[in-house]
Structures are given as C-alpha cells and as structure tokens.
Write a protein that holds these residues in place. Structure first.
Motif, PDB file in Angstrom:
ATOM      1  N   SER A   1     -10.362   7.920  24.319  1.00 42.31           N
ATOM      2  CA  SER A   1     -11.579   7.822  23.530  1.00 42.31           C
ATOM      3  C   SER A   1     -12.829   8.154  24.332  1.00 42.31           C
ATOM      4  CB  SER A   1     -11.710   6.425  22.931  1.00 42.31           C
ATOM      5  OG  SER A   1     -11.927   5.468  23.951  1.00 42.31           O
ATOM      6  N   GLY A   2     -12.713   8.304  25.656  1.00 38.99           N
ATOM      7  CA  GLY A   2     -13.852   8.676  26.484  1.00 38.99           C
ATOM      8  C   GLY A   2     -14.828   7.537  26.729  1.00 38.99           C
ATOM      9  N   GLN A   3     -14.401   6.298  26.544  1.00 42.83           N
ATOM     10  CA  GLN A   3     -15.299   5.174  26.800  1.00 42.83           C
ATOM     11  C   GLN A   3     -15.618   5.089  28.281  1.00 42.83           C
ATOM     12  OE1 GLN A   3     -13.429   1.704  25.257  1.00 42.83           O
ATOM     13  NE2 GLN A   3     -13.499   2.395  23.154  1.00 42.83           N
ATOM     14  N   LEU A   4     -16.775   4.565  28.591  1.00 41.48           N
ATOM     15  CA  LEU A   4     -17.230   4.492  29.969  1.00 41.48           C
ATOM     16  C   LEU A   4     -16.681   3.278  30.698  1.00 41.48           C
ATOM     17  CD1 LEU A   4     -20.951   5.422  29.374  1.00 41.48           C
ATOM     18  CD2 LEU A   4     -19.144   6.894  30.227  1.00 41.48           C
ATOM     19  N   TYR A   5     -16.651   3.383  32.012  1.00 40.46           N
ATOM     20  CA  TYR A   5     -16.178   2.288  32.859  1.00 40.46           C
ATOM     21  C   TYR A   5     -16.995   1.027  32.628  1.00 40.46           C
ATOM     22  CZ  TYR A   5     -15.372  -0.390  37.115  1.00 40.46           C
ATOM     23  OH  TYR A   5     -15.092  -1.387  38.008  1.00 40.46           O
ATOM     24  N   ARG A   6     -18.294   1.181  32.444  1.00 38.97           N
ATOM     25  CA  ARG A   6     -19.160   0.012  32.251  1.00 38.97           C
ATOM     26  C   ARG A   6     -18.764  -0.786  31.011  1.00 38.97           C
ATOM     27  NH1 ARG A   6     -23.785  -0.133  35.602  1.00 38.97           N
ATOM     28  NH2 ARG A   6     -24.065   1.821  36.693  1.00 38.97           N
ATOM     29  N   GLU A   7     -18.321  -0.119  29.959  1.00 41.43           N
ATOM     30  CA  GLU A   7     -17.897  -0.840  28.765  1.00 41.43           C
ATOM     31  C   GLU A   7     -16.659  -1.681  29.064  1.00 41.43           C
ATOM     32  OE1 GLU A   7     -16.286  -0.203  24.246  1.00 41.43           O
ATOM     33  OE2 GLU A   7     -17.436   1.428  25.150  1.00 41.43           O
ATOM     34  N   CYS A   8     -15.826  -1.163  29.935  1.00 42.41           N
ATOM     35  CA  CYS A   8     -14.609  -1.903  30.306  1.00 42.41           C
ATOM     36  C   CYS A   8     -14.951  -3.170  31.069  1.00 42.41           C
ATOM     37  CB  CYS A   8     -13.697  -1.026  31.162  1.00 42.41           C
ATOM     38  SG  CYS A   8     -13.091   0.414  30.297  1.00 42.41           S
ATOM     39  N   THR A   9     -16.022  -3.131  31.831  1.00 37.13           N
ATOM     40  CA  THR A   9     -16.399  -4.304  32.617  1.00 37.13           C
ATOM     41  C   THR A   9     -17.403  -5.187  31.900  1.00 37.13           C
ATOM     42  OG1 THR A   9     -18.105  -3.019  33.744  1.00 37.13           O
ATOM     43  CG2 THR A   9     -15.941  -3.145  34.811  1.00 37.13           C
ATOM     44  N   ASP A  10     -17.908  -4.728  30.749  1.00 33.01           N
ATOM     45  CA  ASP A  10     -18.864  -5.501  29.960  1.00 33.01           C
ATOM     46  C   ASP A  10     -18.097  -6.509  29.116  1.00 33.01           C
ATOM     47  OD1 ASP A  10     -20.886  -6.517  28.424  1.00 33.01           O
ATOM     48  OD2 ASP A  10     -21.215  -4.678  27.261  1.00 33.01           O
ATOM     49  N   LYS A  11     -18.180  -7.783  29.482  1.00 30.88           N
ATOM     50  CA  LYS A  11     -17.405  -8.816  28.792  1.00 30.88           C
ATOM     51  C   LYS A  11     -17.932  -9.135  27.397  1.00 30.88           C
ATOM     52  CE  LYS A  11     -15.557 -10.771  32.961  1.00 30.88           C
ATOM     53  NZ  LYS A  11     -15.610 -11.816  33.932  1.00 30.88           N
ATOM     54  N   SER A  12     -19.065  -8.540  27.020  1.00 31.81           N
ATOM     55  CA  SER A  12     -19.547  -8.755  25.658  1.00 31.81           C
ATOM     56  C   SER A  12     -18.947  -7.732  24.695  1.00 31.81           C
ATOM     57  CB  SER A  12     -21.080  -8.698  25.613  1.00 31.81           C
ATOM     58  OG  SER A  12     -21.522  -7.398  25.963  1.00 31.81           O
ATOM     59  N   SER A  13     -18.340  -6.658  25.226  1.00 33.89           N
ATOM     60  CA  SER A  13     -17.692  -5.668  24.352  1.00 33.89           C
ATOM     61  C   SER A  13     -16.250  -6.092  24.080  1.00 33.89           C
ATOM     62  CB  SER A  13     -17.705  -4.284  25.012  1.00 33.89           C
ATOM     63  OG  SER A  13     -16.758  -4.231  26.062  1.00 33.89           O
ATOM     64  N   ILE A  14     -15.707  -5.599  22.997  1.00 30.69           N
ATOM     65  CA  ILE A  14     -14.313  -5.931  22.642  1.00 30.69           C
ATOM     66  C   ILE A  14     -13.361  -5.436  23.732  1.00 30.69           C
ATOM     67  CG2 ILE A  14     -12.464  -5.441  20.996  1.00 30.69           C
ATOM     68  CD1 ILE A  14     -14.615  -5.418  18.803  1.00 30.69           C
ATOM     69  N   THR A  15     -13.603  -4.227  24.215  1.00 33.39           N
ATOM     70  CA  THR A  15     -12.761  -3.676  25.285  1.00 33.39           C
ATOM     71  C   THR A  15     -12.860  -4.526  26.541  1.00 33.39           C
ATOM     72  OG1 THR A  15     -13.095  -1.458  24.393  1.00 33.39           O
ATOM     73  CG2 THR A  15     -12.291  -1.612  26.656  1.00 33.39           C
ATOM     74  N   GLY A  16     -14.078  -4.894  26.924  1.00 37.85           N
ATOM     75  CA  GLY A  16     -14.270  -5.741  28.106  1.00 37.85           C
ATOM     76  C   GLY A  16     -13.597  -7.086  27.950  1.00 37.85           C
ATOM     77  N   GLN A  17     -13.643  -7.648  26.747  1.00 41.38           N
ATOM     78  CA  GLN A  17     -12.977  -8.934  26.496  1.00 41.38           C
ATOM     79  C   GLN A  17     -11.471  -8.801  26.599  1.00 41.38           C
ATOM     80  OE1 GLN A  17     -14.493 -10.181  22.683  1.00 41.38           O
ATOM     81  NE2 GLN A  17     -16.531 -10.629  23.492  1.00 41.38           N
ATOM     82  N   ARG A  18     -10.922  -7.703  26.093  1.00 42.82           N
ATOM     83  CA  ARG A  18      -9.473  -7.476  26.195  1.00 42.82           C
ATOM     84  C   ARG A  18      -9.047  -7.342  27.655  1.00 42.82           C
ATOM     85  NH1 ARG A  18      -7.841  -2.664  22.350  1.00 42.82           N
ATOM     86  NH2 ARG A  18      -5.786  -3.112  23.227  1.00 42.82           N
ATOM     87  N   ILE A  19      -9.837  -6.584  28.411  1.00 44.53           N
ATOM     88  CA  ILE A  19      -9.514  -6.405  29.834  1.00 44.53           C
ATOM     89  C   ILE A  19      -9.646  -7.732  30.572  1.00 44.53           C
ATOM     90  CG2 ILE A  19     -10.326  -5.343  31.975  1.00 44.53           C
ATOM     91  CD1 ILE A  19     -10.811  -2.795  30.353  1.00 44.53           C
ATOM     92  N   ALA A  20     -10.690  -8.493  30.292  1.00 41.86           N
ATOM     93  CA  ALA A  20     -10.879  -9.795  30.949  1.00 41.86           C
ATOM     94  C   ALA A  20      -9.714 -10.729  30.620  1.00 41.86           C
ATOM     95  CB  ALA A  20     -12.208 -10.415  30.517  1.00 41.86           C
ATOM     96  N   ALA A  21      -9.230 -10.705  29.372  1.00 38.24           N
ATOM     97  CA  ALA A  21      -8.101 -11.561  28.989  1.00 38.24           C
ATOM     98  C   ALA A  21      -6.836 -11.151  29.739  1.00 38.24           C
ATOM     99  CB  ALA A  21      -7.869 -11.493  27.480  1.00 38.24           C
TER     100      ALA A  21
END
Length: 172
Positions: A74-94
C-alpha cells in the motif's frame, strides 16, 4: 537343634542387618528414581509449554510479516507504522508486545548523566537521509536502514561525532 547354635544366630543377625541395609539402599534409589520421574515430567511439561509459546510466536511473526507485506503493497510510510495512534501502528505495537514476552531483556550499561536525554537513554539524531532507526555500539554509530556509519575509538565518541555531524530534528 542346629538353629540354636551361636554360629547360626550370628549369621541370621548378620543376614538381617545386610537385608535391612539393602532395603534402605533400595528405598533410597526408588525415591531418587521417583524424583527423577517427577523432574522428567516437569521438564516435558515445560518443553510442551515452550513449544506452544514458539508456535504462538511463529503465528505472531507470520502476522507481522503479513502486515509488513500489506504496508509495502500500500506504500504506507515507516512513520505510520511507528505511530501508535494509527491502526497500523497499534497492530504493530500489539504484535511487538506479544513477541516481547518471549524475548530476554538485554543488558544496557548506564551512561553518565550528562549523556542522557529526558527519557534516560542516548538521543541520536537521524541519519542524513532522515532515518530514525539509528544506534551506537562497539565504537560505531550507524543507521540500521541505509548503513551510514561513523567509526570512533569509543561508542561515546562515535555517538558525539554522529550528533555533531547530523542535524537534530524536533518532533511533536
């Protein structure tokens, strides 16, 4: 009679002592065997639990791999992955929290107070390409993503050289 002779009585007493001694040895060995059986059962149980944890970790890592594949597609940025307020960041944190349960804690020596940031660790500036995944160890300060590095005689020196040659970014 023959059973009443002193020699027979002495041999009978000696035999009974020998029998009692061997019985005590047998009981001791049987107790040791039982303890070993119990220890083996506990170890087998621990091994099964370890296998279950390993299986769970593999499932979590498969999920993480799938998630990273989705991010790459999907081309999402690394920062979104580390942003715990985003759904992706929350999934990665979990996922990271679940996997961290099975990871041993690493030893980190305490640096001098002057080298600490507000959170108690060394604060390194991003690399020249802007990557935040940077670190210093073994006399080398480096970026984990692009392999940019600075080598010095000590880790502290490499850390300080890195921060003097790389611009600081403020995040909020």
């Amino acid at each position: 009679m023959l059973a009443d002779t002193p020699e027979i009585k002495r041999l009978t007493v000696q035999f009974k002592e020998w029998q009692a001694s061997h019985h005590a040895n047998y009981v001791s060995v049987a107790n040791e065997r039982d303890a070993l059986h119990k220890q083996l059962a506990e170890q087998q149980s621990a091994y099964c639990r370890l296998n279950e944890h390993n299986h769970e970790c593999e499932k979590l890592l498969d999920g993480a791999s799938s998630l990273l594949g989705e991010i790459a597609k999907s081309g999402q940025l690394y920062r979104e992955c580390t942003d715990k307020s985003s759904i992706t960041g929350q999934r990665i944190a979990a996922i990271l929290a679940s996997v961290a349960v099975f990871q041993p804690e690493t030893y980190k020596p305490e640096p001098a107070d002057s080298e600490l940031d507000k959170e108690g660790g060394w604060q390194m500036n991003p690399c020249k390409q802007g990557h935040l995944d940077v670190g210093a160890a073994g006399g080398v300060a480096h970026c984990y993503q692009c392999d940019e590095k600075i080598v010095a005689s000590t880790t502290q020196e490499a850390f300080e050289l890195w921060n003097t040659t790389h611009a600081s970014t403020t995040s909020n």
